[in-house]
Design a protein around this motif. Structure first.
Motif, PDB file in Angstrom:
ATOM      1  N   ILE A  90      -2.263  14.329  64.038  1.00  0.00           N
ATOM      2  CA  ILE A  90      -1.779  14.122  62.671  1.00  0.00           C
ATOM      3  C   ILE A  90      -2.970  14.208  61.723  1.00  0.00           C
ATOM      4  CG2 ILE A  90      -0.448  12.643  61.126  1.00  0.00           C
ATOM      5  CD1 ILE A  90       0.539  11.117  63.602  1.00  0.00           C
ATOM      6  N   HIS A  91      -2.852  15.022  60.677  1.00  0.00           N
ATOM      7  CA  HIS A  91      -3.891  15.147  59.667  1.00  0.00           C
ATOM      8  C   HIS A  91      -3.280  15.189  58.272  1.00  0.00           C
ATOM      9  CE1 HIS A  91      -6.527  16.248  63.053  1.00  0.00           C
ATOM     10  NE2 HIS A  91      -7.518  15.890  62.254  1.00  0.00           N
ATOM     11  N   LEU A 131      -6.147  23.065  56.786  1.00  0.00           N
ATOM     12  CA  LEU A 131      -5.678  24.451  56.792  1.00  0.00           C
ATOM     13  C   LEU A 131      -5.230  24.929  58.166  1.00  0.00           C
ATOM     14  CD1 LEU A 131      -8.395  26.037  54.465  1.00  0.00           C
ATOM     15  CD2 LEU A 131      -6.091  25.278  53.846  1.00  0.00           C
ATOM     16  N   ASP A 132      -5.857  24.449  59.243  1.00  0.00           N
ATOM     17  CA  ASP A 132      -5.560  24.982  60.572  1.00  0.00           C
ATOM     18  C   ASP A 132      -4.724  23.991  61.383  1.00  0.00           C
ATOM     19  OD1 ASP A 132      -7.986  23.451  60.392  1.00  0.00           O
ATOM     20  OD2 ASP A 132      -8.381  23.905  62.488  1.00  0.00           O
ATOM     21  N   ALA A 133      -3.923  24.539  62.275  1.00  0.00           N
ATOM     22  CA  ALA A 133      -3.124  23.721  63.194  1.00  0.00           C
ATOM     23  C   ALA A 133      -2.939  24.518  64.488  1.00  0.00           C
ATOM     24  CB  ALA A 133      -1.773  23.380  62.572  1.00  0.00           C
ATOM     25  N   PRO A 134      -3.119  23.882  65.642  1.00  0.00           N
ATOM     26  CA  PRO A 134      -3.538  22.491  65.797  1.00  0.00           C
ATOM     27  C   PRO A 134      -4.999  22.306  65.397  1.00  0.00           C
ATOM     28  CG  PRO A 134      -3.512  23.572  67.932  1.00  0.00           C
ATOM     29  CD  PRO A 134      -2.939  24.562  66.953  1.00  0.00           C
ATOM     30  N   SER A 135      -5.401  21.075  65.275  1.00  0.00           N
ATOM     31  CA  SER A 135      -6.783  20.773  64.900  1.00  0.00           C
ATOM     32  C   SER A 135      -7.746  21.237  65.986  1.00  0.00           C
ATOM     33  CB  SER A 135      -6.950  19.264  64.692  1.00  0.00           C
ATOM     34  OG  SER A 135      -6.813  18.574  65.928  1.00  0.00           O
ATOM     35  N   GLY A 136      -8.991  21.486  65.591  1.00  0.00           N
ATOM     36  CA  GLY A 136     -10.015  21.826  66.565  1.00  0.00           C
ATOM     37  C   GLY A 136     -10.200  20.735  67.596  1.00  0.00           C
ATOM     38  N   THR A 137     -10.051  19.488  67.163  1.00  0.00           N
ATOM     39  CA  THR A 137     -10.172  18.363  68.094  1.00  0.00           C
ATOM     40  C   THR A 137      -9.071  18.399  69.143  1.00  0.00           C
ATOM     41  OG1 THR A 137     -11.200  17.012  66.377  1.00  0.00           O
ATOM     42  CG2 THR A 137     -10.246  15.842  68.250  1.00  0.00           C
ATOM     43  N   ALA A 138      -7.842  18.690  68.714  1.00  0.00           N
ATOM     44  CA  ALA A 138      -6.731  18.779  69.660  1.00  0.00           C
ATOM     45  C   ALA A 138      -6.947  19.908  70.657  1.00  0.00           C
ATOM     46  CB  ALA A 138      -5.414  18.977  68.907  1.00  0.00           C
ATOM     47  N   ILE A 139      -7.462  21.036  70.187  1.00  0.00           N
ATOM     48  CA  ILE A 139      -7.743  22.156  71.078  1.00  0.00           C
ATOM     49  C   ILE A 139      -8.803  21.778  72.103  1.00  0.00           C
ATOM     50  CG2 ILE A 139      -8.694  24.495  71.185  1.00  0.00           C
ATOM     51  CD1 ILE A 139      -7.342  24.998  68.454  1.00  0.00           C
ATOM     52  N   GLU A 154       0.463  12.829  54.204  1.00  0.00           N
ATOM     53  CA  GLU A 154      -0.445  12.463  53.121  1.00  0.00           C
ATOM     54  C   GLU A 154      -1.500  11.466  53.590  1.00  0.00           C
ATOM     55  OE1 GLU A 154      -0.802  13.577  50.085  1.00  0.00           O
ATOM     56  OE2 GLU A 154       0.880  14.996  50.201  1.00  0.00           O
ATOM     57  N   ASP A 155      -2.767  11.772  53.262  1.00  0.00           N
ATOM     58  CA  ASP A 155      -3.886  10.844  53.419  1.00  0.00           C
ATOM     59  C   ASP A 155      -4.061  10.306  54.841  1.00  0.00           C
ATOM     60  OD1 ASP A 155      -6.138   9.657  52.260  1.00  0.00           O
ATOM     61  OD2 ASP A 155      -5.092   7.741  52.007  1.00  0.00           O
ATOM     62  N   VAL A 156      -3.868  11.164  55.834  1.00  0.00           N
ATOM     63  CA  VAL A 156      -4.175  10.797  57.219  1.00  0.00           C
ATOM     64  C   VAL A 156      -5.500  11.442  57.583  1.00  0.00           C
ATOM     65  CG1 VAL A 156      -3.469  10.951  59.632  1.00  0.00           C
ATOM     66  CG2 VAL A 156      -1.746  10.593  57.847  1.00  0.00           C
ATOM     67  N   LYS A 157      -6.478  10.634  57.966  1.00  0.00           N
ATOM     68  CA  LYS A 157      -7.831  11.144  58.219  1.00  0.00           C
ATOM     69  C   LYS A 157      -7.932  11.890  59.543  1.00  0.00           C
ATOM     70  CE  LYS A 157      -9.175   9.104  54.451  1.00  0.00           C
ATOM     71  NZ  LYS A 157      -7.917   8.421  54.080  1.00  0.00           N
ATOM     72  N   GLY A 158      -7.081  11.538  60.488  1.00  0.00           N
ATOM     73  CA  GLY A 158      -7.097  12.212  61.781  1.00  0.00           C
ATOM     74  C   GLY A 158      -6.687  11.271  62.891  1.00  0.00           C
ATOM     75  N   THR A 159      -5.575  11.562  63.538  1.00  0.00           N
ATOM     76  CA  THR A 159      -5.091  10.759  64.659  1.00  0.00           C
ATOM     77  C   THR A 159      -4.749  11.704  65.811  1.00  0.00           C
ATOM     78  OG1 THR A 159      -4.161   9.072  63.189  1.00  0.00           O
ATOM     79  CG2 THR A 159      -3.336   9.127  65.447  1.00  0.00           C
ATOM     80  N   HIS A 160      -5.244  11.386  67.005  1.00  0.00           N
ATOM     81  CA  HIS A 160      -4.982  12.204  68.187  1.00  0.00           C
ATOM     82  C   HIS A 160      -4.492  11.306  69.311  1.00  0.00           C
ATOM     83  CE1 HIS A 160      -7.714  14.741  65.830  1.00  0.00           C
ATOM     84  NE2 HIS A 160      -7.116  15.749  66.411  1.00  0.00           N
TER      85      HIS A 160
END
Length: 234
Positions: free
Chosen positions: A130-131, A136-144, A177-183
């Motif tokens: 969740i971001h 701009l990109d999905a999935p996040s680089g972290t998720a990949i 909105e306003d999610v910094k990053g959740t994995h």
């Protein structure tokens, strides 16, 4: 340390604030190709730009013998090209899909859990990230990165965004909105569920990690990762 910022979005502004607080100097802010000539006074460049600009930005730094710390995602189809460019120019480079110290520890936890679960085929793995809505990109680089680390330790062969076939890891990407990053990584069977989760509360963790990497990279040559910066043994 004299820092050039490649990109000046939310992350660039956060890095600038924390860098100045730590006694570093911002000597250039690059937001377009025509400004890359400003790089010459920098000890290091920190790249949080956009996928379309990342490769040009990074290679121009290598040409000028400026170490690069890059956290831009979405350009990794050109990753091998950039690594070869770094090696050919005897450059200095660290790329991370996420510079947060906590996330890099989470990467290690994910790999260990994947090793433990590899023999238990009754569990099916899935990822959710969740971001914020501006990402701009999905999935996040972290998720990949998380998915690829699971693949390396298991019988899974690929990952797939929003629906997966047999042997693929499904990734669900949400933009709120306003999610910094959740994995979140979940292993589910008919009997029980095992989950691990990392939730960022602010962008400062990413920015501090990028600054730590930039400080560590000084006077080094080659291609490195956050494992090297944090002294994590493979």
């Amino acid at each position: 340390m004299k820092i050039a910022l490649l990109g000046y979005g939310k992350m660039g502004k956060t890095i600038e604030k924390l860098a100045v607080e730590k006694g570093h100097q911002i000597v250039a802010v690059i937001t377009g190709k025509e400004q890359l000539s400003k790089l010459s006074n920098a000890d290091v460049a920190i790249d949080f730009s956009v996928p379309e600009a990342a490769v040009v930005n990074i290679e121009r730094c290598f040409e000028q013998q400026i170490p690069v710390v890059s956290g831009t995602t979405g350009w990794l189809k050109d990753f091998d090209k950039v690594l070869k460019s770094c090696q050919n120019r005897n450059g200095s480079f660290i790329y991370a899909s996420n510079f947060s110290v906590g996330v890099n520890l989470f990467f290690e936890l994910n790999q260990k859990l994947a090793q433990l679960m590899a023999k238990h085929n009754e569990y099916k793995v899935s990822l959710e990230e969740i971001h914020h809505t501006q990402k701009l990109d999905a999935p996040s680089g972290t998720a990949i990165s998380l998915a690829n680390d699971i693949i390396a330790q298991s019988n899974y062969t690929n990952w797939k965004l929003n629906g997966a076939a047999q042997g693929e890891i499904p990734i669900n990407a949400l933009r709120l909105e306003d999610v910094k990053g959740t994995h979140t990584i979940t292993y589910q069977s008919s009997i029980d569920t095992i989950s691990i989760k990392h939730e960022a509360h602010s962008r400062e963790g990413f920015a501090l990690g990028a600054l730590l990497a930039a400080e560590w990279l000084q006077n080094k040559k080659g291609v490195f990762t956050m494992k090297d910066v944090l002294g994590i043994q493979s």
